[in-house]
Design an enzyme around this catalytic site. Structure first.
Site, short mmCIF file in Angstrom:
data_model
loop_
_atom_site.label_atom_id
_atom_site.label_comp_id
_atom_site.label_asym_id
_atom_site.label_seq_id
_atom_site.Cartn_x
_atom_site.Cartn_y
_atom_site.Cartn_z
N ASP A 88 0.85 -1.18 0.00
CA ASP A 88 0.00 0.00 0.00
C ASP A 88 0.90 1.24 0.00
OD1 ASP A 88 -2.33 1.65 0.47
OD2 ASP A 88 -1.72 1.74 2.57
N ASP A 90 -0.34 5.04 0.88
CA ASP A 90 -0.63 6.04 1.90
C ASP A 90 -0.55 5.47 3.30
OD1 ASP A 90 -1.16 8.23 0.13
OD2 ASP A 90 -3.09 7.32 -0.34
#
Length: 297
Positions: A88, A90
């Site tokens: 991922d 963020d």
């Protein structure tokens, strides 16, 4: 099956007394702990054990550690080093939520961040929440994208994680519910092999308030993990997935090593491995890399 319990702390923060407490906790499970093997003195150590499930061993270690800022990850000894990383972006590879930071330039950071938090904790449908947040930014000048990027910081350990795994032959992919404007730049900066995310639609130098379809969501993250494993002829056991939000849950659950990184409660509760206190270097220590093997990013 032989397993390894890896303990990781900030440099100098892993005292031998804490290691002894964790070994005692493994003994209480009947796990027959072996001698500690230091991956980095005072920072990371492996404790081999048998006759106990990894999840119970990690839970016992966390209980023994009490409030000490030490992460405990247990996994099978065989196949520790993974050949595919899907991460991922963020609040995982970068320190911020880029959409929330972008919203600041429209004076809407607090409102949009509140929706982000609920979405990442699984309280809202991801696609609906994404459309709602992006819609609020209609008309925002694209200069805000550049300003947001200039302020974006990489998570400590991110560059070393990617550089070390790639040097050892792993494929690295950034998979984000955020936007290609940012994932492309992060991927180039850190050396990811691939990046996949959502595309903001722009007209005349301004955001339209829409994203291209289909939305890149939790199902797409899982599909990316599965596709890249297949393309590289890897079993799922040879994969590593890491993230912090509810849209990461499916890929974290499917990966050979799925890690909840400083994650939302719903993710931390579901993941088989957690990093709550240290940085992304913990993912290297969990794979058995010694600090002397780390590559600078």
């Amino acid at each position: 099956m032989p397993h390894i319990l890896t303990l990781v702390a900030a440099p100098g923060g892993l005292e031998t007394a804490l290691v002894s407490r964790c070994r005692a906790a493994l003994s209480a499970l009947g796990a027959n702990p072996g001698a500690p093997d230091w991956l980095a003195e005072g920072e990371a150590v492996d404790i081999p054990f048998v006759n106990a499930p990894a999840d119970l061993a990690a839970a016992a270690a966390r209980t023994a550690l009490e409030d000490a800022p030490v992460d405990a990850i247990a996994m099978p000894a065989e196949g520790r080093r993974k050949r595919l990383l899907v991460a991922d972006m963020d609040s995982t590879i970068v320190t911020s939520e880029t959409l929330d930071e972008l919203a600041a330039y429209a004076g809407l950071k607090d409102q949009i961040a509140a929706i982000t938090a609920r979405s990442m904790n699984g309280e809202l449908d991801f696609a609906q929440a994404l459309h709602a947040r992006v819609g609020m930014l209609a008309g925002l000048d694209t200069a805000a994208l550049e300003a947001t990027w200039k302020a974006t910081e990489m998570m400590p350990g991110a560059a070393t994680l990617v550089a070390t795994m790639r040097a050892d032959g792993a494929v690295c992919c950034l998979a984000s519910g955020g936007f290609t404007f940012f994932t492309g730049r992060v991927a180039q900066k850190l050396g990811f092999d691939h990046h996949v995310s959502n595309t903001l639609l722009i007209e005349d130098g301004k955001l339209t308030g829409k994203v291209a379809e289909p939305v890149f969501d939790r199902n797409a993250k899982l599909a990316t993990l599965t596709r890249l494993a297949t393309e590289n002829r890897l079993p799922m056991a040879a994969t590593l997935a890491v993230g912090d939000g509810a849209n990461d849950l499916d890929m974290i659950g499917a990966a050979g090593l799925g890690v909840a990184y400083r994650a939302k409660p719903i993710v931390a509760a579901a993941a088989r491995a957690r990093v709550d206190h240290t940085d992304l270097l913990a993912l290297l220590f969990a794979q058995g890399y010694r600090r002397a093997e780390f590559r600078a990013g």
